[in-house]
Design a protein around this motif. Structure first.
Motif, mmCIF file in Angstrom:
data_model
loop_
_atom_site.group_PDB
_atom_site.id
_atom_site.type_symbol
_atom_site.label_atom_id
_atom_site.label_comp_id
_atom_site.label_asym_id
_atom_site.label_seq_id
_atom_site.Cartn_x
_atom_site.Cartn_y
_atom_site.Cartn_z
ATOM 1 N N THR A 37 0.840 -1.199 0.000
ATOM 2 C CA THR A 37 0.000 0.000 0.000
ATOM 3 C C THR A 37 0.876 1.251 0.000
ATOM 4 O O THR A 37 2.061 1.209 0.348
ATOM 5 N N ASP A 43 -1.663 6.914 -0.595
ATOM 6 C CA ASP A 43 -2.977 7.051 -1.221
ATOM 7 C C ASP A 43 -3.749 5.760 -0.985
ATOM 8 O O ASP A 43 -3.352 4.692 -1.456
ATOM 9 N N LEU A 54 -6.231 4.504 -2.312
ATOM 10 C CA LEU A 54 -6.760 3.885 -3.529
ATOM 11 C C LEU A 54 -5.652 3.451 -4.483
ATOM 12 O O LEU A 54 -5.936 3.020 -5.603
ATOM 13 N N LYS A 55 -4.420 3.555 -4.045
ATOM 14 C CA LYS A 55 -3.304 3.166 -4.895
ATOM 15 C C LYS A 55 -2.349 2.250 -4.125
ATOM 16 O O LYS A 55 -2.226 2.325 -2.899
ATOM 17 N N ARG A 83 1.410 -0.440 -4.994
ATOM 18 C CA ARG A 83 2.467 -0.756 -5.950
ATOM 19 C C ARG A 83 2.766 -2.247 -5.892
ATOM 20 O O ARG A 83 2.532 -2.917 -4.879
ATOM 21 N N ASP A 136 -4.360 -0.576 -8.568
ATOM 22 C CA ASP A 136 -5.580 0.137 -8.163
ATOM 23 C C ASP A 136 -6.251 -0.598 -7.009
ATOM 24 O O ASP A 136 -6.285 -1.833 -6.970
ATOM 25 N N ARG A 137 -6.818 0.185 -6.108
ATOM 26 C CA ARG A 137 -7.467 -0.377 -4.926
ATOM 27 C C ARG A 137 -8.782 0.336 -4.693
ATOM 28 O O ARG A 137 -8.869 1.560 -4.852
ATOM 29 N N ASP A 138 -9.852 -0.424 -4.334
ATOM 30 C CA ASP A 138 -11.137 0.226 -4.118
ATOM 31 C C ASP A 138 -11.333 0.552 -2.641
ATOM 32 O O ASP A 138 -10.476 0.280 -1.801
ATOM 33 N N PHE A 167 -7.712 -5.158 -4.259
ATOM 34 C CA PHE A 167 -6.803 -4.733 -5.324
ATOM 35 C C PHE A 167 -7.429 -5.171 -6.644
ATOM 36 O O PHE A 167 -7.479 -6.358 -6.963
ATOM 37 N N THR A 168 -7.925 -4.223 -7.402
ATOM 38 C CA THR A 168 -8.816 -4.516 -8.527
ATOM 39 C C THR A 168 -8.128 -4.581 -9.877
ATOM 40 O O THR A 168 -8.675 -5.160 -10.814
ATOM 41 N N TYR A 176 -4.211 -3.403 -12.347
ATOM 42 C CA TYR A 176 -2.867 -2.834 -12.327
ATOM 43 C C TYR A 176 -2.529 -2.265 -13.700
ATOM 44 O O TYR A 176 -3.155 -2.603 -14.711
ATOM 45 N N THR A 177 -1.523 -1.412 -13.696
ATOM 46 C CA THR A 177 -1.015 -0.813 -14.926
ATOM 47 C C THR A 177 0.451 -1.185 -15.075
ATOM 48 O O THR A 177 1.275 -0.883 -14.203
#
Length: 759
Positions: free
Chosen positions: A374, A377, A379-380, A382, A431-433, A438-439, A441-442
């Motif tokens: 985590t 943020d 909602l973010k 890594r 990405d995290r809601d 964890f929904t 990734y990029t």
């Protein structure tokens, strides 16, 4: 002249009946169909006898006579010999003595080996119908193979539950992976459909097999081509979304035997969300008998595996049975290819040589859940996508010399393993809601780690044994290993990307001495002293450190044991007691800033008692129990400035038990039913000994029926639907539990075709 001619005529006519009465036959394993070498064929009325050769053949100058056929590890048979007959021997479930190969890299009776070793027979494998290896390995006393889901695992043999390189996994005596690139999930790469048996050595086996064989060595022996043409196919499914199909085709024609076996498994919509997987495993094995003294074996193995990854759950979700996964995209992918070519030659009755050439190509790619961290943020987060790969080119050569003096023998060999390896990791944004899932990734082009490492492992070993007294046999072994690491960091070195380019080497001498004393009637004692060592892995030594400074861990093991067979061959009991002292163990130490670093720490002590009992009070009822009582202690250990000397090691159950009752009713031949009880005792979750997991107990049940080559079965895992965790840990981030499978029913059917005569 006339007298000479009459003499020749008389001799010719007198030998005709002998040729006419010659009986040729073959002896095979009733389950696998493979030829059995060394079986004794003894004529009951004439007292003559002979042993079957490597192809299971025997030739006796008699026909229609009654004979007893026997072999260590099999049930003896008495029958009338007929020309061309094929004799099938059933494996025994109640005799301790059997032929093993792992303890001395050569065939020997179990009671000649001064080690704690157990065998999972082909019969046990066939009847258990295991969908993953821990379901059979956990039947071995002192072994706890931890189920991490979808054939993922870690191991605990004379060690706490952990992920370190303290266990060596072999296939037909050759390590599955190269030294220096250990992976606790290595047994994903095993093809269960091609196994003949499994041998488990408990305690250090470094004197023969080298580094990492510390807590134990597990040798997976693949099946040989069958003498008679045979084919087997089976299909099974569970109520938790698991499906699997196995097949085996095998046979021998002339000098060439061929076996092809494999399975495909698939999991969908299990009891934990995001836990699907699939696996394809194939093995092709050929055996060419060049002559009565030489044979050439080739084996090809391929595994293609991919699984979703899920981690543990916190206390609240675990005890409320809310096994949701916060990870929706993490995965592990394995592609493993192994090739082995072995030439074996017996020069005469006292000299034999074997040469093994092998090649490995292995790639493990993953988007690991444990790398997701985590950020500020909510909602973010890594994470990373990484790949660990290596290729191996290796040689193992060995010679055995047998002496008449003191029934002594000498085994000497050497090995070379060159394995270029590499590791690469890319940064991903996660990405995290609002609920913490964890929904997605990029992917990015940003490199976190990128290195190659040339691994060169060379070794030489020697083992000698002799019968110093008629009942006393001594064994001594010594091995020298040297491991060269050539590290090339393709990124600027840092505490994160890894160390600068380095060349390191490690070396070790590992001895073993042992004795066995045979009281007769399969009763005896043994004792041994052995040393094991484990060098740092390349990931421990170079990744995430500025300067590599780790040393190999060393373990000194003292043990004694014994065995006793009950009258009437109704069963046996064997026991062992051990103490193993470790120095320079490599552990991940948490620093004051909550970062971690691999370090050599102090000393540890591992001691315990192991036992195994099999007893058949009736021919149709078999009772089996095995277990361990162990104590794993920190002698010297410091973490974040705190001293933990005297504390119990975390993840170390004191008691592990596995008990099974099997019934094969006489009134219904081919039927079987079994009830198994597995217990794992309580243990500490942290080195501070502040948090405890209470352990678990669960029941498994199995029923099956075989008739005319058709077999059907129903297995129930966790009959009582017990709530349990296969691992439980505590860290700075809280407690984490890995939920064990809920009640699961597996049903299956199989058909086996076996020809009556060889091709």
């Amino acid at each position: 002249m006339q007298r000479t001619a009459l003499l020749y005529l008389f001799l010719f006519l007198s030998t005709v009946p002998l040729f006419a009465q010659q009986t040729e036959g073959r002896v095979i394993d009733a389950l696998s169909g493979e030829a059995l070498a060394g079986a004794s064929i003894r004529l009951l009325h004439k007292g003559a006898g002979i042993h079957s050769d490597d192809g299971g053949r025997f030739l006796l100058a008699a026909g229609g006579d009654s004979a007893e056929i026997s072999l260590i590890g099999y049930q003896s048979r008495r029958l009338s010999l007929q020309p061309g007959m094929v004799i099938r021997l059933e494996p025994s479930s109640t005799r301790l003595n059997e032929i093993i190969v792992s303890a001395g890299r050569d065939r020997q009776p179990r009671t000649d080996a001064p080690v704690a070793i157990s065998t999972i027979s082909g019969k046990m494998l066939r009847e258990a119908k295991a969908t993953s290896l821990e379901q059979v390995l956990n039947k071995v006393a002192g072994v706890y193979m931890v189920d991490l889901g979808n054939e993922q695992h870690t191991m605990a043999i004379r060690q706490p539950i952990g992920y370190r390189s303290l266990f060596l996994y072999l296939e037909d005596g050759i390590p599955i992976r190269t030294t220096g690139d250990f992976n606790h999930n290595a047994l994903i790469e095993i093809n269960m459909a091609a196994l003949k048996s499994i041998e488990v050595i408990r305690g250090p086996a470094s004197s023969l097999y080298g580094s990492e064989a510390v807590g134990g060595a597990v040798n997976f022996l693949t099946a040989q081509p069958s003498l008679l043409p045979m084919a087997r196919i089976q299909a099974e499914m569970s109520d938790q979304g698991y499906k699997r199909t196995d097949f085996t085709v095998s046979g021998t024609k002339g000098k060439l035997g061929v076996l092809l076996g494999g399975y495909y498994a698939d999991q969908r919509d299990g009891y934990i969300a995001h836990s699907d997987f699939h696996k394809l495993a194939l093995t092709l094995k050929t055996l060419y008998r060049i002559s009565d003294r030489s044979q050439w074996t080739n084996s090809f193995s391929w595994v293609d595996y991919k699984t979703d990854q899920t981690g543990g759950v916190d206390s609240t979700n675990f005890y409320s049975r809310n096994y949701k996964s916060f990870h929706t995209f993490s995965y592990r992918e394995v592609k493993a290819f192994r090739l082995r070519s072995t030439l074996e030659h017996s020069w005469n009755a006292t000299n034999a040589t074997s040469v093994h050439l092998f090649y490995r190509n292995n790639d493990i790619g993953q988007n690991p859940f444990y790398a997701i961290k985590t950020t500020s943020d909510p909602l973010k987060a890594r994470g990373e996508i990484n790949s660990d790969h290596f290729q191996s080119y290796g040689l193992i050569a060995q010679h055995k010399k047998q002496f008449t003096w003191k029934d002594a023998s000498l085994i000497a060999g050497f090995s070379v393993d060159h394995s270029p390896a590499g590791y690469i990791a890319h940064y991903i944004g996660v990405d995290r809601d609002n609920e913490g899932y964890f929904t997605g990734y990029t992917a990015t082009d940003s490199l976190l780690t990128d290195y190659t490492a040339g691994l060169l492992n060379t070794a030489a070993y020697i083992q000698a044994d002799a019968r110093l007294l008629p009942r006393l046999k001594a064994t001594a072994a010594l091995r020298y290993d040297r491991m060269n690491y050539d590290f090339d960091n393709r990124l600027p070195p840092s505490a994160f990307t890894g160390a600068p380019d380095e060349r390191n080497y490690f070396q070790a001498w590992t001895p073993k001495v042992g004795v066995t004393y045979d009281f007769g009637r399969e009763r005896g004692l043994y004792a041994n002293y052995s040393v094991g060592f484990a060098p740092p892995n390349i990931s421990e030594l170079y990744r995430g450190v500025k300067v590599p400074n780790l040393r190999p861990a060393t373990y000194r093991n003292y043990e004694a044991g014994g065995w006793l067979t009950f009258a009437g061959e109704k069963g046996y009991v064997d026991m062992s007691v051990y103490r193993m002292d470790g120095t320079n163990e490599i552990v991940s130490v948490r620093l004051a800033d909550n970062s971690t670093e691999n370090r050599n720490v102090g000393r540890t002590r591992h001691s315990g008692l192991e036992w195994n009992l099999r007893y058949a009070p009736l021919g149709q009822l078999l009772f089996r129990t095995g277990g361990t009582w162990a104590k794993h202690t920190f002698i010297e250990y410091e973490d974040k400035g705190k001293q933990y000397g005297g504390n119990r090691m975390n993840g170390a159950p004191a008691v592990i038990l596995n008990t099974e009752l099997t019934w094969k009713p006489a009134f219904l031949p081919g039927a079987r039913a079994a009830l198994e009880w597995q217990q794992v005792g309580k243990y500490y979750m942290d080195p501070e000994n502040m948090a405890t997991y209470g352990g678990y107990a669960l029941f498994n049940a199995r029923i099956g029926y075989t008739f005319c080559g058709i077999e059907c079965w129903v297995n129930c895992r966790n009959v009582g639907d017990a709530m349990y965790a296969t691992t439980a840990e505590k860290s700075a981030f809280g407690k984490s539990y890995r939920p064990g499978p809920r009640r699961t029913f597996n049903i299956g059917v199989a058909y086996t075709f076996t020809a009556k005569q060889p091709l």
